[in-house]
Design an enzyme around this catalytic site. Structure first.
Site, short mmCIF file in Angstrom:
data_model
loop_
_atom_site.label_atom_id
_atom_site.label_comp_id
_atom_site.label_asym_id
_atom_site.label_seq_id
_atom_site.Cartn_x
_atom_site.Cartn_y
_atom_site.Cartn_z
CB SER B 45 -0.88 -5.79 7.70
OG SER B 45 -0.85 -7.17 7.47
CD GLU B 66 3.78 -2.13 -2.43
OE1 GLU B 66 4.47 -2.29 -3.63
OE2 GLU B 66 3.52 -3.24 -2.19
CG PHE B 91 6.14 -2.66 0.97
CD1 PHE B 91 7.44 -3.18 0.59
CD2 PHE B 91 5.47 -3.37 1.81
CE1 PHE B 91 8.05 -4.45 1.08
CE2 PHE B 91 5.79 -4.52 2.32
CZ PHE B 91 7.00 -5.14 2.03
CG HIS B 117 4.29 -3.26 9.77
ND1 HIS B 117 2.83 -2.76 10.07
CD2 HIS B 117 4.30 -4.61 9.85
CE1 HIS B 117 2.28 -4.23 10.23
NE2 HIS B 117 3.16 -5.14 10.33
CG ASP B 125 7.40 -9.64 8.95
OD1 ASP B 125 7.30 -11.12 9.28
OD2 ASP B 125 6.37 -8.84 8.70
C1 LIG Z 1 6.63 -5.12 -2.14
C2 LIG Z 1 5.77 -5.85 -1.20
N1 LIG Z 1 4.46 -5.35 -1.12
C3 LIG Z 1 3.82 -6.03 0.07
C4 LIG Z 1 4.19 -7.04 0.63
C5 LIG Z 1 3.34 -7.68 1.77
N2 LIG Z 1 3.09 -9.04 1.45
C6 LIG Z 1 3.72 -10.17 1.93
S1 LIG Z 1 2.93 -11.66 1.02
C7 LIG Z 1 2.00 -10.71 0.55
C8 LIG Z 1 1.09 -11.40 -0.49
C9 LIG Z 1 1.67 -12.04 -1.85
O1 LIG Z 1 0.75 -13.19 -2.34
P1 LIG Z 1 1.39 -14.45 -2.36
O2 LIG Z 1 2.86 -14.29 -2.35
O3 LIG Z 1 0.66 -15.05 -3.39
O4 LIG Z 1 0.98 -15.10 -1.02
P2 LIG Z 1 0.81 -16.71 -0.56
O5 LIG Z 1 0.34 -17.36 -1.86
O6 LIG Z 1 2.33 -17.02 -0.23
O7 LIG Z 1 0.05 -16.67 0.71
C10 LIG Z 1 2.27 -9.29 0.35
C11 LIG Z 1 1.14 -8.40 0.08
C12 LIG Z 1 5.54 -7.55 0.27
N3 LIG Z 1 6.06 -8.54 0.95
N4 LIG Z 1 6.30 -6.92 -0.78
#
Ligand SMILES: Cc1ncc(C[n+]2csc(CCOP(=O)(O)OP(=O)(O)O)c2C)c(N)n1
Ligand SMILES: [Mg+2]
Lengths: 274, 322
Positions: B45, B66, B91, B117, B125
């Site tokens: 991203s 982060e 973040f 972003h 989003d």
């Molecule tokens: C604090 C924060 N950092 C980064 C993100 C971006 N982000 C969204 S989902 C995700 C991956 C998280 O892994 P998981 O929830 O296990 O993904 P899934 O199994 O649902 O694909 C990230 C890094 C976020 N939403 N919040």
């Protein structure tokens, strides 16, 4: 109004189809985790939770906190199927002026307990609610859904320690253990193992379940809520993209919407599932 | 020195600022062995996945963490590396502001804090992912340089310029594909605002992809015989007082434009400076003390009144206040 296992299966399948349609229409969003949690959310809302959809703020309700907010399409579809709001609203996901925001907003939609999206925040709020429940001697449970990727966040473990310190027997954390996060497998991005041992070392009772075996989900969730002296974590083994063969276990489906062809194929597969 | 067909958006190439960042990192990776990237599970991203593939030894993935990411970056910097810590604005610096304040700024660690972003332009989003406050919470930090480039090419230049500074730099940019209206030869110097269009009736000072909306507004105003001076203020801190003051001495009024809260961002920075040195009427285009929501970039910019028709309205209003 508890559904039978057969009915639950049917409901979960409808919810999966809703998810695909919603994301296809929106053109963006997170199908993988959403499909993977459809079974657990179905069991929660149609068998386990004490809740009255027409009274979303009833103080005695069980709470479901969605900490991994990006899978909200699954929550929205479940809430709509449970009649928190009309099904037609699902069509507005991620669109301007919609109640169905890209990530959950508690003030936008009935049944959404907290605002989430930024990972790690939901579990702390769940701890706060469990503390309040303990103070008020409430007879309700706080269920929190967290994801495995989310366990990278320090805040999550801060909350885990707080829950153990206050022996929050009314708190149940269900971990969506699909071994996948955005950029790859959790073992490559940030290894979590041994997750079970970590939680027990932190003072939690640990349970495990197959997150797609409805009978097992019902019995484990009910067993978890009977534990009264400490918080319970349920490590739910799930398959990202469950039900759509070309999505299953593929991390690229963490966060991209299906195109028209993929949508047709996905819906075809889901509608033929028993 | 701007793109041909400047006033015909449909003829301009569309590319994202985040790709400008990703492409610049590849150049930097080759040039300087000390350049490293730290990621918090947003490699694709933020477009650092190209760098990760090419220079795996210099790519550190800390997972969704982060606060840790910025601390690790500070440690790398204090050991001679030039880390680019990359995430979304909400973040980083959203979640890790304390780490930014002490581990990075107070220590003058040579960390580049990279936020993709930012702004409503994040789109579908929704509010949780739209950084509208990042300038407000970074502007107040000592030792921090703040950049907000306007298009793909400028983000590329800003990334390279940031690597040449020894000290903390915060770089914020947008996710979506937007018109590339600068050209490779358009100058970019940190701390030097660019006058894109000359005029002496009103100053319009903007940053980020909305600079292009300011250009469109100037074109429309010209039809009404109003000569607007358009300044691309890509450096939010340190502010180019000289260029802004010189312009405002002539025009005696201004409009500021940003995809950020009107409170605390570019508009506030300019207003604080002018209040001390040369007070004039100001109107501020920005998000007016509310959260964003899901929608397309175009819908959101319109609903939250950031596009050129609103800049024109603000210009006519501020002209009357002269
Ligand atoms: C604090 C924060 N950092 C980064 C993100 C971006 N982000 C969204 S989902 C995700 C991956 C998280 O892994 P998981 O929830 O296990 O993904 P899934 O199994 O649902 O694909 C990230 C890094 C976020 N939403 N919040
Ligand atoms: Mg996961």
């Amino acid at each position: 109004m508890k559904q039978s296992v057969k009915e639950l299966k049917n409901t979960a399948n409808l919810i999966r189809q809703d998810i695909i349609k919603m994301l296809a229409r929106a053109g963006s969003g997170h199908p993988g985790g959403s499909l993977g949690l459809a079974d657990i959310l179905t069991v929660l809302y149609f068998s386990v939770l004490n809740h009255i959809p027409s009274q979303p703020n009833n103080p005695r309700r069980d709470r479901l906190i969605l900490s991994n907010g990006h899978v909200c399409p699954a929550l929205y579809a479940t809430l709509a199927r449970a009649r928190y709001f009309p099904l037609v609203k699902l069509k507005t996901l991620r669109q301007i002026n919609s109640q169905l925001q890209g990530h959950p907003h508690n003030l936008s939609l009935p049944g959404v307990e907290t605002s989430s999206g930024p990972l790690g925040q939901g579990i702390s709020q769940a701890v706060g609610m469990a503390l309040a429940g303990q103070m008020d001697k409430g007879d309700y449970s706080i269920f929190c859904l967290t994801s495995d990727g989310e366990h990278d966040e320090g805040q999550l473990w801060e909350a885990v320690m707080t829950a153990a310190k206050y022996q929050l027997g009314n708190l149940i954390n269900i971990v969506d253990r699909n071994n996948i996060q955005i950029d790859g497998y959790t073992k490559d991005i940030m290894p979590l193992k041994p997750l079970k041992q970590k939680y027990s070392a932190f003072g939690w009772q640990v349970m495990e379940m197959n997150g797609h075996n409805l009978k097992q989900i019902i019995s484990v969730l009910n067993r978890a809520r009977r534990v009264k002296n400490k918080p319970v974590v349920i490590i739910a083994h799930t398959v990202l993209g469950k039900g759509v063969d070309f999505m299953e276990n593929k991390f690229i489906w963490h966060g991209q919407a299906p195109n028209q062809k993929e949508t047709t194929k996905a819906l075809q597969q889901l509608s033929h599932q028993p | 020195m701007l793109a041909k067909n400047l006033y015909q958006p449909e003829k301009l190439e569309k590319k994202s600022c985040r790709d400008g960042y990703g492409d610049a990192l590849l150049i930097l990776g080759k040039k300087n062995k000390n350049v490293v990237v730290v990621s918090a599970d947003l490699a694709e991203s933020t477009r650092v996945h190209h760098f990760a593939k090419k220079f795996p030894q210099r790519f550190i993935e800390v997972g969704v963490a982060e606060q840790n990411m910025l601390g690790v970056a500070a440690g790398l910097a204090l050991s001679g590396k030039i880390p680019f810590a990359s995430s979304f604005g909400v973040f980083s610096p959203g979640r890790n502001w304390d780490q930014l304040r002490i581990s990075v700024c107070y220590s003058q660690a040579n960390v580049k804090i990279i936020a993709s972003h930012t702004g409503l332009s994040v789109g579908a989003d929704g509010a949780s992912h739209q950084a509208l406050e990042d300038l407000a919470i970074t502007r107040c930090l000592p030792n921090l340089i703040i950049l907000a480039p306007a298009d793909y090419l400028e983000t590329k230049k800003a990334t390279i310029a940031a690597s040449q500074i020894k000290g903390p730099v915060y770089l914020r940019f947008a996710r979506h594909d937007s018109p590339v209206f600068t050209v490779p030869k358009t100058p970019f110097k940190i701390g030097r605002a660019n006058i894109l269009i000359k005029g002496n009736d009103i100053t319009i000072i903007a940053c980020g992809p909305l600079v292009y909306e300011a250009i469109l507004a100037a074109k429309e105003l010209a039809k009404q015989k109003i000569k607007a001076e358009v300044i691309n203020n890509h450096t939010i801190k340190p502010l180019d007082n000289a260029t802004i003051l010189k312009s405002v001495h002539q025009t005696k009024c201004l409009v500021t434009v940003e995809d950020h809260q009107a409170n605390g961002g570019l508009g506030s920075a300019v207003a604080e400076m002018l209040a001390k040195k040369y007070p004039v009427p100001i109107e501020m285009i920005g998000v007016q003390d509310s959260f964003g929501e899901s929608g397309t970039v175009e819908q959101l910019w319109k609903k939250y009144k950031l596009t050129h028709p609103f800049i024109i309205k603000a210009a006519l209003k501020v002209l009357k206040r002269k």
